[in-house]
Scaffold this motif. Sequence first.
Motif, PDB file in Angstrom:
ATOM      1  N   THR A 175       0.855  -1.179   0.000  1.00  0.00           N
ATOM      2  CA  THR A 175       0.000   0.000   0.000  1.00  0.00           C
ATOM      3  C   THR A 175       0.893   1.231   0.000  1.00  0.00           C
ATOM      4  O   THR A 175       2.121   1.098  -0.100  1.00  0.00           O
ATOM      5  N   THR A 202      -4.608  -2.412   6.967  1.00  0.00           N
ATOM      6  CA  THR A 202      -3.424  -3.123   6.496  1.00  0.00           C
ATOM      7  C   THR A 202      -2.671  -3.755   7.671  1.00  0.00           C
ATOM      8  O   THR A 202      -2.162  -4.873   7.566  1.00  0.00           O
ATOM      9  N   VAL A 209      -3.332  -5.622  -2.453  1.00  0.00           N
ATOM     10  CA  VAL A 209      -3.258  -4.174  -2.219  1.00  0.00           C
ATOM     11  C   VAL A 209      -4.524  -3.681  -1.520  1.00  0.00           C
ATOM     12  O   VAL A 209      -5.593  -3.652  -2.119  1.00  0.00           O
ATOM     13  N   PRO A 252      -7.095   2.915   5.630  1.00  0.00           N
ATOM     14  CA  PRO A 252      -6.384   1.841   4.932  1.00  0.00           C
ATOM     15  C   PRO A 252      -5.187   1.300   5.733  1.00  0.00           C
ATOM     16  O   PRO A 252      -4.910   0.107   5.677  1.00  0.00           O
ATOM     17  N   HIS A 302     -10.859  -2.868  -1.534  1.00  0.00           N
ATOM     18  CA  HIS A 302     -11.136  -1.423  -1.603  1.00  0.00           C
ATOM     19  C   HIS A 302     -12.019  -0.940  -0.463  1.00  0.00           C
ATOM     20  O   HIS A 302     -13.029  -1.567  -0.169  1.00  0.00           O
ATOM     21  N   MET A 356      -6.591  -0.531  -0.156  1.00  0.00           N
ATOM     22  CA  MET A 356      -6.554   0.898  -0.536  1.00  0.00           C
ATOM     23  C   MET A 356      -7.950   1.511  -0.431  1.00  0.00           C
ATOM     24  O   MET A 356      -8.944   0.785  -0.387  1.00  0.00           O
ATOM     25  N   GLN A 398      -6.847  -7.112  -4.976  1.00  0.00           N
ATOM     26  CA  GLN A 398      -7.111  -5.777  -4.433  1.00  0.00           C
ATOM     27  C   GLN A 398      -8.270  -5.848  -3.457  1.00  0.00           C
ATOM     28  O   GLN A 398      -9.176  -6.661  -3.629  1.00  0.00           O
ATOM     29  N   GLN A 455      -8.127   4.722  -5.528  1.00  0.00           N
ATOM     30  CA  GLN A 455      -6.824   4.308  -6.046  1.00  0.00           C
ATOM     31  C   GLN A 455      -6.911   3.102  -6.989  1.00  0.00           C
ATOM     32  O   GLN A 455      -5.909   2.702  -7.591  1.00  0.00           O
TER      33      GLN A 455
END
Length: 469
Positions: free
Chosen positions: A86, A106, A270, A102, A299, A272, A297, A276
């Motif tokens: 990230t 994370t 990822v 985020p 979100h 995020m 990903q 993004q």
Amino acid sequence: MATANNSTEQHIDPWNVKGGAKGFDYLKLLNQFGTHPITPAIIERIERLTNMRVHRFLRRGLFFSQQYLEQLLDHYEAGKLIFLYTGRGPSSEAMHLGHMIPFEFTAYLQKAFQCILVVQMSDDEKYYFKGGDLDNYRRLTRENAKDIIACGFDHDRTYIFSNFDEIANGNPGLWRNVTELSSYTGVNTVRSTFGLNKLFLKNNDTSDADGQDTQDASDNDATQVKPGATPCSVGMMSWPVYQAAPCLASSFKRIFADIKEPDKNVFNLVPMAVDQAPYFRLMNDFCGFKNVLKPAQIHAEFLISLAGRNSKMSSTDDSIPPIYLTDKPDEIRKKIRKCFSGGGDTLAKHNEFGADLTVDVPYQWLLIFLEDDEQLKKIAHAYGPPTDGQVRMLTSEIKNIMCECVVQYVGRHQQQRKCVTEEVLNTYFDPTRKFNLERQYREPIELLSDAQYNTQGANFDRYFGLYDR
Ligand code: TRP
């Protein structure tokens, strides 16, 4: 944002985020981006694989969208390596609460999956987009990294880097990926994926504009651009490949030194904020072409502004300033007292109809910051539309609960940030250390019933039965 554009359509890209008249429509985004919801089955699977309860952001559906997450879980279940990536654009000293979501999430993912995390501090990105002094952004990289470290990342599994320094000091793996991705990615793809054609228009550089979307020309926030940032420069145009390239494990050969063919064997995830997402769409084609793993990903929704649900919390656009991580309790209380509420205009009306929870900022914030589901449900039923004929909880009362929650959160953050000395900071930026790629055994936890999982994630009812869904 302050904009002359009166359209009530939501608009979300990495530079402009604006909700529609009814706030953000995240279901629409799932369709628009072609991503998938976080189902109860995924949540159950994560708990089974990690032997940890999921973070409330997952349970309550605040991280609402995913791509390739199930493939990542397959990979993990087979005992293979995964890593998280990230980042943060260090544009100012003052990080606010919205920036933490985020990173807090994370930190949970890293703990749960016991995996490597790389954090890109995109000082070069901010220089391209905002101009000014490059070294100032490099300094902010270090300041902001302290706030990030304060979220509680596992030192032996976390690498934080200044993107400028990483390349300047020579990371051959990353540079190769940037080069290949730059060659593969067309300028028109960047323009259409990122709406950079709108940036052309916005900054009055019409040399390359298609002349269609003239409404967006009024979105001009060129005032934010300092001298030195050329409107739609080569740097801006190429930035997407720099943000995307760290998805590949081969960008971090020092960390994955012992892994053969890292891009085929280490699966990236990822986390995020959803604005993004376009960056990582670039990777899908490229990874297909290279026949390597596509990054997964996940979100997040935005933290709404104190002023209301159709904008995200932001330092530049809000009529009420955001809550900064450096705010003192009194400053926090003062801002929260001014926040938008869905309570009735008069006491009589409030008692008759209750508050509209869907627009009430304190309630929306408690959804994010209050851990206890039972307490949240009680508040919804005492403050929202009456089902019991009881006198309603007052807006001042829910604002007090919100104040205490946020004051506590920020206070804890400030304590933890104090522990991040220059020395601690330096070690997080040191690529030469030995990183821990091992997974430790964790005692299995008792899983919930299917019925309980069925109320989580995409199925979570934020209003506990008070509104039709
Ligand atoms: N572009 C992001 C910002 O402006 C920062 C960033 C860099 C990032 N790399 C990332 C965000 C990877 C999410 C994932 O804040």
